[in-house]
Design a protein around this motif. Structure first.
Motif, PDB file in Angstrom:
ATOM      1  N   ARG A  39      -9.747   3.549  -2.924  1.00 36.47           N
ATOM      2  CA  ARG A  39      -8.724   2.644  -2.363  1.00 36.47           C
ATOM      3  C   ARG A  39      -9.198   1.200  -2.288  1.00 36.47           C
ATOM      4  O   ARG A  39      -8.401   0.277  -2.298  1.00 36.47           O
ATOM      5  N   PHE A  40     -10.512   1.012  -2.128  1.00 44.54           N
ATOM      6  CA  PHE A  40     -11.042  -0.340  -1.969  1.00 44.54           C
ATOM      7  C   PHE A  40     -11.360  -1.002  -3.311  1.00 44.54           C
ATOM      8  O   PHE A  40     -11.838  -2.134  -3.345  1.00 44.54           O
ATOM      9  N   SER A  43      -9.317  -4.549  -4.274  1.00 42.73           N
ATOM     10  CA  SER A  43      -9.681  -5.731  -3.491  1.00 42.73           C
ATOM     11  C   SER A  43     -11.135  -6.115  -3.751  1.00 42.73           C
ATOM     12  O   SER A  43     -11.466  -7.301  -3.781  1.00 42.73           O
ATOM     13  N   SER A  71      -0.623 -10.093  -8.336  1.00 40.14           N
ATOM     14  CA  SER A  71       0.323  -9.888  -7.232  1.00 40.14           C
ATOM     15  C   SER A  71      -0.299  -9.190  -6.035  1.00 40.14           C
ATOM     16  O   SER A  71       0.399  -8.810  -5.097  1.00 40.14           O
ATOM     17  N   GLY A  72      -1.629  -9.021  -6.056  1.00 40.37           N
ATOM     18  CA  GLY A  72      -2.293  -8.403  -4.910  1.00 40.37           C
ATOM     19  C   GLY A  72      -2.074  -6.908  -4.843  1.00 40.37           C
ATOM     20  O   GLY A  72      -1.657  -6.277  -5.816  1.00 40.37           O
ATOM     21  N   GLU A  75       1.180  -2.120  -0.369  1.00 41.53           N
ATOM     22  CA  GLU A  75       0.847  -1.486   0.906  1.00 41.53           C
ATOM     23  C   GLU A  75       1.379  -0.064   0.835  1.00 41.53           C
ATOM     24  O   GLU A  75       2.585   0.166   0.965  1.00 41.53           O
ATOM     25  N   CYS A  77       1.488   4.183   1.527  1.00 41.93           N
ATOM     26  CA  CYS A  77       1.405   5.178   2.589  1.00 41.93           C
ATOM     27  C   CYS A  77       0.265   6.151   2.294  1.00 41.93           C
ATOM     28  O   CYS A  77       0.259   6.807   1.252  1.00 41.93           O
ATOM     29  N   PHE A  78      -0.709   6.252   3.191  1.00 40.85           N
ATOM     30  CA  PHE A  78      -1.746   7.267   3.022  1.00 40.85           C
ATOM     31  C   PHE A  78      -1.220   8.615   3.491  1.00 40.85           C
ATOM     32  O   PHE A  78      -0.533   8.703   4.493  1.00 40.85           O
ATOM     33  N   MET A  83       5.388   9.320  -1.892  1.00 45.29           N
ATOM     34  CA  MET A  83       5.801   7.995  -1.439  1.00 45.29           C
ATOM     35  C   MET A  83       4.975   6.899  -2.105  1.00 45.29           C
ATOM     36  O   MET A  83       5.506   5.866  -2.518  1.00 45.29           O
ATOM     37  N   ARG A  91       7.127  -1.118  -8.369  1.00 42.29           N
ATOM     38  CA  ARG A  91       6.500  -2.387  -8.725  1.00 42.29           C
ATOM     39  C   ARG A  91       6.359  -2.513 -10.254  1.00 42.29           C
ATOM     40  O   ARG A  91       6.641  -3.565 -10.840  1.00 42.29           O
TER      41      ARG A  91
END
Lengths: 285, 285, 285, 285, 285, 285
Positions: A39-40, A43, A71-72, A75, A77-78, A83, A91
């Protein structure tokens, strides 16, 4: 005039309108069965990219010469794969609708499915070129059909036989290898056969989705990933393969499975950044 | 005679039949929103427990004197919270049916919901004593209602007002703190009021589920957790509080949120083991 | 509409115009004599702040209620302290000119000097409240007068005697302690005397620059710093002291010396974020 | 029925009676002169093996098809090499007596001596094939003759000249290299000559003890070991060499010198597991 | 007689008078723009060298046979590049004056400039052989002309065109690559052309300064450095290249950019030690 | 004049002849049963001590005012406890013979036995003051009587009842606690009773050996040790206790059980250095 803190992958500072490629991050790893943390990945790549030059001496091209918008991260859902996949697909569709190439930064490999759904809707004759240590062809994993270990199988559900071209695979259940030999264009261990595959795809002018699981690299080159598999390819071999694939008609792509928590020396993140730079430069040539 | 490699938490070598307490691990962290890894908590505790003595000088009791069975870790589906919770609930029910106390090792805090569902079915007048840095009272988190950040709210859905007793809470949204003040027996920051709560629960002979999120401890004492919150309680304060709570009628319990990947010195795992030893000795007195 | 990736400290999303406080980062550590890495402090705080709630149960206030603008990190020259200090001073002056409070994120402690120069120009009757493990009062360090070990001495050059109020100091050369006893309002080891100091500063309505070297905290609470010094204050003591200081007329502030490379568990970065949240909420009350 | 927690190397779940190969761990590293921690090697391999597939695409064979029993780790005395070696020897003899192949997981390389003593008693015409970065041929090390640095010398005491076949050696005192050239079948740096050695051993039908010090691998492939030596072989070269050696009559084997504390990314443990899987599949063919 | 604790690089225990080579450390990294820590390189090499043998099987030579003096680390001023460079230059001159070869251990690459200034004064016809991932040819970096990113450009200011021979370069701005192609003897990516360069330098009997930035190695072999660049050379290729260069008339040398804080496995420090051993043995042949 | 690299604990630069205290390191940890690495304690303390000031504001004394000689580390045999203990005893006797105080830096706690043997020979009426988390009173550990877990029992064999004064003990077998209550002056958990013990030892003018196992500190203050035990004392409490003990007639001392490999943040090494500084200043007053 003091500006707010905009953080993009280095050299990807175009506006959305001007851009031909749009980066979007999917910080998701909920189905990872072994060591989480992918997940990281997006970034970390953005953050550490300032240690990278924008210029590639391999291609004699520079990120400053092309137009990429970052576009970064979404966000997501974990805890709910469906979802998360819907948000990724949404996107990707926005980007495709604006006639730009969506380039997804994972996250675990399952995120590819969201992007492929969107790209496949636009390009029903889509092919996938897949670099990975793992076949990812299970029909389910402990009961879940939406799992990183099943992602290419789910893509196969969409595309059917002989439209998925797999390279570097060196891990999986016996059943996955058997499935691959019958249903995909399967090249275990390394890049043998890639040039021929690319030649054929060029001939038929196939639209191609290009998914790079960074664990195709040998763990010596890329230790920072959830399930490292000894016996992979070198960075220079991957670089060469990327340039080969970029001769096809790439309409979507992703780079995934960097797990920065496992990258204590920072080498894997730096390498992921370099792979992304070279990929961006190759597909915009 | 050469035997296979049985690995239990130290001193928990009773048979299932003889045991009064049964350990079961839930290696699950798919809804963790910040830093994952709590999935490795139960196996790390089992593995590192051999650095711990079985004797407690605090209680002058020894794990060799009591009867605990360690059933190992459940094999849970990553990516589906509901499936994982069902498996946890099923195991808890098996243990309860045999009239033994189920003691769950997490995993992220959401796993508590599976156990509470099972215990609540058997004890409809159940109370929960909750030690945690975080209120965990959101109604949903990015759309998910089954999330570590919502777990006590889901328990409240079952038990209703004033049956949840919260201590050490020092983090949450404003709305969670407002909800707590109206609907739970709420004691932020530390253990103030614990003795009175325990006295009341003893009076009404309430069955109690005791859930310990190890991040109630200050990060100095317990850095190895996904979302550390400065300003927590000390190990000795927690030890004292555990002994106080053990005066109630505990019918189920859990210890959760150790994230060994973040515990580089090993101190957090060692401390989690010591908390578990003291908890086992206190509740079997 | 797809937006670029703006990254701010959590909840600090005001525009520059509306903001009353402006964050600016100084990623500089060139004079650090022991273990470097404080340069990465501000970006790590920004990046990890999404693990923090915007609401403070300690103050019952929320970052969403106040107006803070995060201007990101300055691009500073490594290897030239004077050039770096000039850039910091320039940014502080811009912020002050717009009648906003400049809140600097270091970096090593030397960066404070750039900010103090700017604030002192506007407020010649400035006082400094200084929380730190180290006196930082050397006249030079291995020949350099612009060094983290000299920064309060350089501030003393500007402000003169009895205008610097030092707390928690527990390390330095004998000469620094002697200098402190003659020239500063000196409170070694802890916060003894802080309330009286604050009362006096309130009486004289002194403008106050508030500099927090996070190594004032005990290493158990804050290991991630270049020169940890056992015997420091607790997080809750620091929190209390911040709220006390916030009763004065604070016109500039900084938080410095987080070294994320040394913060392997992430606890120090999380704590630094919490200190900053509490500081922002306290000074805007 | 709830079962206790049996932990084996993945796929090694046969009973002792049915097994043809028996794993036994020797968690010992007391004579390690540089960086200790190899004691944790066998349990780490067992623990992390669940990230590995049981199927080998290299050999198209699966651990589920063969019969291996994992007897766990011996409980060895730290601080007395002779007592530890006796316990290892005793366990190896038990396994040999039941006509099964003992496969030892170290631990530091000295543990090999215990196993070789047992195997040599049963097979007096034993040969040893030795993969290692270090010659391990000192007569003593700081006065100790039972040291990891002397282990092959002690084996030479038993077997005599030309019965030890060494490969990959790239570190040692000048005297060790001189001894090797006179007394062992010595192949420094890589696997040159391996095929011929194997051909000769096959011809004479020699029983072979096969000892793999994992530091024969290059540190890029295997950083997690006490004394890494640059310039080693690749994983694929080792894999090939293992399959070559498996053509001989292997009657005992070991894999040693994984030091998990030094394997921060987990790559070395994953690679050790893969080496063990391939070795098990090769020797049972 | 109890002696004080003298710590040298292993086998470098000659007196200054007897020595033909003198080691001196420059623990400086103030201009490092990305990840600092190279300051700890020389002491880490000294400290960890006791895990290395003094004997090289590659060269069949031993450090015990040659005469090297280790003068320890200079005490350099952090924050002032010019002062640090002067101290380095001064030490190099002392060593040169005694007709010994100065071998500098960095530190960041800027330290080379201090040594080159001293050597160039004595040998005005000096050539430089430069192994590095980075061109280091910027004219300034964020305004600083004394920066690690500019060090070879500053050397070019002294030596002029075609006297700097660069190998392995794979990172830099486009302008640096353009500068290199016009002004240096430029060999990107690997060691192609090294033998010819060496042949020419031998012919003209040029005095040579040999600077090895250890990041010329691939990050798989050498992760512990501030700015790792995928696609580098292997240890064995570097070893071979060092022996080739040692055929020239080397009058000064350095090994730099080990950053031990980033070398969590210790492999990079061990490799740096081995590079230094081989370099010492090669240049004293 | 260029000098070789002498490395001592900061400020301990006296000659042997002038010194009143002599430091000697015992880099030994072969009997450590859990996590090894204490062997690196003394060199890490020496190496990292340059981050410490020589001046103590707690005692207003400076290492520059006293005379300490640092004799470096002994070269001990790994794998033979008895040989290592003999070497330690021999060194201690040399120091005692010269009428200086031997101050041993461990290493695991077993090393204390070597020093106590030497001191006991000179002072047959010796008492021991022992700060530790662990009782260390087993008669044997897995068959070994020379083990870190038995060291105080072996000292009791020499000194007999009521001559060992134990503080902070919070871990051991039930039998050890029972033995302690009958045979030593036993103060579990903290420093209760220390002042009275010291008063009595002053009255009888007893010679005192003072052994500090640093794991008496709470793991929050000192995580870098092999067997951390939650619930320990704070640094300031230890500092106070050291000054109390220093009122007795100390004739030998040690500080042990720092394990730098487990001290990833460096905080434990820094704290160990500070403990040693304060101990040196206290015992020389």
């Amino acid at each position: 005039m003091i500006r707010p803190n905009v953080e993009t992958f280095i050299g990807c500072e175009s506006s959305f309108e001007e851009a031909s490629v749009v980066l979007y991050g999917a910080p998701f790893d909920s189905t990872t069965s072994f060591r989480p943390g992918a997940r990281f990945g997006p970034s970390a790549m953005r953050h550490e990219s300032f240690g990278l030059e924008t210029y590639s001496p391999y291609q004699d091209r520079d990120l400053m010469d092309i137009r990429v918008f970052d576009s970064g991260d979404l966000e997501l859902c974990f805890g709910s794969s469906e979802m998360a996949l819907l948000d990724i697909e949404k996107r990707a569709k926005e980007i495709l609708k604006a006639d730009k190439l969506p380039l997804l930064l994972g996250g675990e490999h399952l995120v590819t499915l969201g992007a492929v759904r969107a790209v496949f809707e636009k390009y029903p004759d889509l092919h996938i070129i897949h670099f990975d240590a793992h076949a990812d062809l299970r029909d389910d994993y402990l009961g879940a059909r939406l799992s990183h270990a099943c992602v290419l199988r789910r893509c196969h559900d969409l595309l059917g036989d002989n439209r998925i071209h797999q390279f570097c695979i060196r891990s999986g259940e016996r059943e996955e290898f058997q499935f691959a030999r019958s249903h995909t264009d399967f090249h275990p261990f390394a890049f043998d056969g890639l040039k021929e595959t690319v030649r054929e795809l060029k001939e038929i002018k196939a639209p191609v989705y290009f998914t790079i699981d960074l664990d195709c690299l040998d763990p010596s080159a890329f230790p920072g990933t959830g399930t490292p598999e000894a016996g992979g390819v070198s960075f220079l071999a991957l670089l060469d393969a990327i340039r080969t694939v970029s001769q096809t008609n790439i309409v979507g792509a992703d780079v995934n499975e960097l797990a920065p928590m496992l990258d204590v020396s920072g080498v894997s993140t730096a390498t992921a950044c370099k792979v992304l730079r070279e990929l961006l430069l190759a597909i915009t040539e």
